[in-house]
Write an enzyme that holds these catalytic residues in place. Structure first.
Site, PDB file in Angstrom:
ATOM      1  N   ARG A  73      30.041  43.981  -3.940  1.00  0.00           N
ATOM      2  CA  ARG A  73      31.165  43.125  -3.588  1.00  0.00           C
ATOM      3  C   ARG A  73      31.365  42.128  -4.715  1.00  0.00           C
ATOM      4  NH1 ARG A  73      31.775  40.812   2.505  1.00  0.00           N
ATOM      5  NH2 ARG A  73      31.613  43.008   3.034  1.00  0.00           N
ATOM      6  N   SER A 175      35.967  43.122   3.465  1.00  0.00           N
ATOM      7  CA  SER A 175      35.972  42.544   4.802  1.00  0.00           C
ATOM      8  C   SER A 175      36.833  41.281   4.885  1.00  0.00           C
ATOM      9  CB  SER A 175      34.527  42.271   5.240  1.00  0.00           C
ATOM     10  OG  SER A 175      34.499  41.915   6.599  1.00  0.00           O
ATOM     11  N   ASP A 332      39.116  40.729  12.043  1.00  0.00           N
ATOM     12  CA  ASP A 332      39.204  40.354  10.628  1.00  0.00           C
ATOM     13  C   ASP A 332      39.901  41.472   9.844  1.00  0.00           C
ATOM     14  OD1 ASP A 332      37.135  42.223  10.568  1.00  0.00           O
ATOM     15  OD2 ASP A 332      35.898  41.077   9.178  1.00  0.00           O
ATOM     16  N   ASP A 334      39.246  43.961   7.944  1.00  0.00           N
ATOM     17  CA  ASP A 334      38.825  45.369   8.012  1.00  0.00           C
ATOM     18  C   ASP A 334      38.401  45.747   9.433  1.00  0.00           C
ATOM     19  OD1 ASP A 334      36.459  43.855   7.913  1.00  0.00           O
ATOM     20  OD2 ASP A 334      35.318  45.516   7.026  1.00  0.00           O
ATOM     21  N   ASP A 336      36.102  44.886  11.549  1.00  0.00           N
ATOM     22  CA  ASP A 336      34.739  45.109  12.058  1.00  0.00           C
ATOM     23  C   ASP A 336      34.185  43.877  12.786  1.00  0.00           C
ATOM     24  OD1 ASP A 336      34.225  43.531   9.813  1.00  0.00           O
ATOM     25  OD2 ASP A 336      32.605  44.803   9.043  1.00  0.00           O
ATOM     26  N   ARG A 337      34.919  42.735  12.728  1.00  0.00           N
ATOM     27  CA  ARG A 337      34.490  41.535  13.465  1.00  0.00           C
ATOM     28  C   ARG A 337      35.578  41.118  14.430  1.00  0.00           C
ATOM     29  NH1 ARG A 337      30.767  38.063   9.726  1.00  0.00           N
ATOM     30  NH2 ARG A 337      30.216  39.647   8.216  1.00  0.00           N
ATOM     31  N   GLU A 434      25.312  40.227  15.759  1.00  0.00           N
ATOM     32  CA  GLU A 434      24.869  39.163  14.859  1.00  0.00           C
ATOM     33  C   GLU A 434      25.795  37.970  15.092  1.00  0.00           C
ATOM     34  OE1 GLU A 434      25.043  40.589  10.830  1.00  0.00           O
ATOM     35  OE2 GLU A 434      27.195  40.894  10.868  1.00  0.00           O
ATOM     36  N   LYS A 448      28.872  47.106  13.197  1.00  0.00           N
ATOM     37  CA  LYS A 448      29.698  46.234  14.040  1.00  0.00           C
ATOM     38  C   LYS A 448      31.122  46.781  14.097  1.00  0.00           C
ATOM     39  CE  LYS A 448      30.027  42.888  10.232  1.00  0.00           C
ATOM     40  NZ  LYS A 448      28.996  43.404   9.332  1.00  0.00           N
TER      41      LYS A 448
END
Length: 622
Positions: A73, A175, A332, A334, A336-337, A434, A448
């Site tokens: 990243r 992300s 978010d 992408d 995944d949250r 998490e 996630k």
């Protein structure tokens, strides 16, 4: 950089008047100009060279990105330490070399590639373009590639790796990072993110083959190779079908009067959350029009991270008020949250923390399991997981209800690989999380997943609505039954690695060598676990059950008053983070007292252990 005959390379590629006088830099410049076929990034380096900006050239070309927690990243732009066409080609060549070594059936099973909607005009670098180049490198080597034809949520890649039995997969995403960044997130055949030693081995392989191979730049292969398949429809269909496993009240969902607002934060989430709602029998959630469609500039938010709370949820909260919707769901970029907000009686919004949402998810997933379990199902076979810096609320629920709770190191890669182990041993995992709003309901995906989490929250809220209970009221019921868990997380910035090291070394040699502190101010310490060194005073052999993690600093203190606090360094940013939680027993219900106690303990922790003034630490700007 690659080994080359420096003199020869420089004389061929760098005219004498362009030489910088630094052989290492001259080599790196020569390599870049020879290998990079992207006109915009090549031009960025040529301009720096022409302007004699050697320091910036050195910063960009004389180091390489570290292969970290989830692959790579970094910012997009020209240079070996940035994300761009060339570095993605190099990384994929390294991946190919490593996977070829690990899997004899690599060329039968293939590789999955997905991407989000990020992009940067100045370096003509977009997630889609980087995904095509990733695919091209592998197609040129006769590897079958499952390349999604359009953007997908990050969880679709690990899901596809498992479903299609591929050896690995990559998601091009950064992300919820700032708009300048992009990333290269790697999943193993298990469908979980890679863990050590794969990361180190892949990095070694990347360094062995930095020069682009014949065919690596040939992105036409994506349109012409018979080895390229588009898994979009198939994977989407299977994923939505699997969602039904965690849908328990379709009838209630179809009748609910609750309205939901969903924002996808200018990312990939809109279409997929709409589909998921349909699968669960809901009317579609109301999208935030300004944030519904992909926008790599994230033009309506300061930072595209829903974790920042009310300040970045402004548009969705206002729309919800206008539409008379009580609940806001934010995925978010992408997807995944997931962040969740609920309108309170007093007209204020409550934005739930990751730990609070986990208390609700844990209660809900267990309640649904209990109601739907088969006659011979054994609660002792059931598991929930959380990372060690997350709330201990699931542990409290597990102790009372009889299922198992396990902790992992921070990072969903550890949760994913542990779930895989448990499933292989016939265990049932209901939920994992998490604290940074990463949730996993069920085990169809081993990472996630904000899409499934969003629709599970909607079902939970609709069910509670039939009992005239809000999410916030249910959270209090969970705490009343299992004990209040009040947590606070924040961080300090520290740009000097030696200062960070000395802070943690002092804790390991507090009053005398090799002695950890027994008190923090007036607060007595019961146990200490140091994952960096593998020490745990609560274990009979004094060894930590969690794997040793030498590359990062992390010490956890359990206090006599029931508080647990962890100090750790961030893997990706110059931060020292603290996580503190007051874990009360159900008979301690005075939340004001508990909050006061937690506040005093955090002050003592900062003053005695971090010493911000002495160490020149900068408090997180809220």
């Amino acid at each position: 950089m690659a080994e080359n005959d420096e003199g020869d390379l420089n004389s061929n590629l760098l005219p004498t008047h362009h030489r910088t006088g630094d052989p290492q830099l001259d080599t790196a410049i020569g390599q870049w100009l020879r290998w990079d076929k992207n006109p915009k990034t090549k031009e960025q380096i040529e301009n720096l060279l022409r302007d004699g900006r050697n320091k910036e050239l050195r910063d960009r070309l004389c180091c390489r990105m570290a292969f970290g927690t989830a692959g790579l990243r970094a910012a997009m732009g020209a240079g070996f330490c940035y994300i761009n066409d060339l570095t993605v080609i190099q990384s994929t060549q390294g991946m190919y070399r490593y996977l070829e070594r690990c899997f004899s059936d690599f060329k039968q099973r293939g590789f999955v590639v997905g991407f989000d909607t990020r992009g940067q005009v100045t370096s003509s670098c977009s997630s889609q373009r980087l995904a095509k180049l990733t695919a091209a490198v592998l197609l040129a080597k006769d590897v079958p590639v499952y390349l999604f034809s359009r953007y997908v949520p990050t969880p679709f890649v690990p899901y596809a790796v498992q479903e299609l039995r591929a050896v690995a997969g990559v998601m091009i995403t950064a992300s919820h990072n700032r708009k300048e960044d992009n990333g290269y997130k790697v999943y193993w055949e298990t469908g979980a993110q890679i863990t050590s030693p794969h990361d180190k081995e892949i990095l070694k392989c990347i360094e062995e083959c930095v020069e682009p191979w014949n065919g690596s730049w040939n992105d036409n292969l994506v349109d012409t190779s018979p080895l390229k398949k588009d898994p979009l429809q198939d994977v989407c269909k299977r994923y939505m079908e699997d969602l039904k496993k965690i849908c328990f009240h379709r009838e209630i969902n179809s009748k609910t009067t609750l309205k939901f607002v969903h924002t996808s934060f200018h990312g990939v989430g809109h279409d997929y959350v709409q589909k998921a709602f349909q699968v669960f029998g809901f009317k579609p959630p109301i999208p935030v029009p300004e944030q519904k469609d992909p926008d790599p500039d994230f033009s309506t938010v300061k930072c595209p991270n829903p974790e920042e709370g009310e300040s970045v949820l402004e548009l969705s909260l206002r729309l919800a008020e206008k539409e008379n919707a009580r609940i806001v769901l934010a995925t978010d970029p992408d997807a995944d949250r997931l962040a969740v907000a609920e309108l309170l009686e007093n007209g204020h919004w409550k934005v739930f923390t990751g730990n609070e949402l986990a208390a609700l998810f844990g209660w809900w997933m267990f309640a649904c399991w209990k109601e739907n379990k088969s006659r011979n199902a054994d609660v002792k076979n059931v598991y929930m997981l959380a990372t060690t810096v997350s709330s201990k609320i699931l542990k409290a629920i597990a102790l009372k209800e009889g299922f198992h709770f396990e902790e992992t190191l921070p990072g969903f890669k550890w949760i994913g690989s542990r779930i895989k182990d448990l499933l292989e041993h016939g265990k049932e995992v209901l939920f994992a999380f998490e604290e940074s709003i990463g949730f996993l309901c069920g085990t169809s995906v081993l990472d996630k997943d904000g899409v499934s989490a969003a629709v599970v929250v909607a079902e939970m809220a609709s069910y509670l609505e039939t009992r005239n209970v809000t999410l916030g009221q249910q959270l209090i019921k969970v705490y009343e039954k299992y004990g209040y868990h009040i947590s606070k997380t924040s961080y300090f910035l520290c740009y000097d690695p030696s200062t960070i090291k000395s802070i943690f070394e002092r804790l390991r040699n507090f009053d005398s060598p090799k002695e950890y502190p027994k008190f923090c101010g007036t607060f007595a310490i019961l146990h200490i676990r140091d994952v960096t060194t593998g020490y745990d005073s609560s274990q009979p052999n004094k060894k930590s059950v969690l794997p040793v993690s030498k590359n990062s600093q992390m010490i956890t203190f359990t206090f006599q008053n029931g508080c647990v606090a962890t100090l750790r360094t961030s893997g990706t940013e110059p931060k020292i983070k603290y996580y503190a939680e007051m874990c009360a027993s159900p008979d301690q219900s005075n939340t004001t007292l508990l909050e006061e106690e937690l506040k005093r303990l955090i002050e003592a922790l900062i003053e005695n252990f971090l010493e911000p003034t002495k160490n020149g630490l900068t408090w997180r700007a809220v």
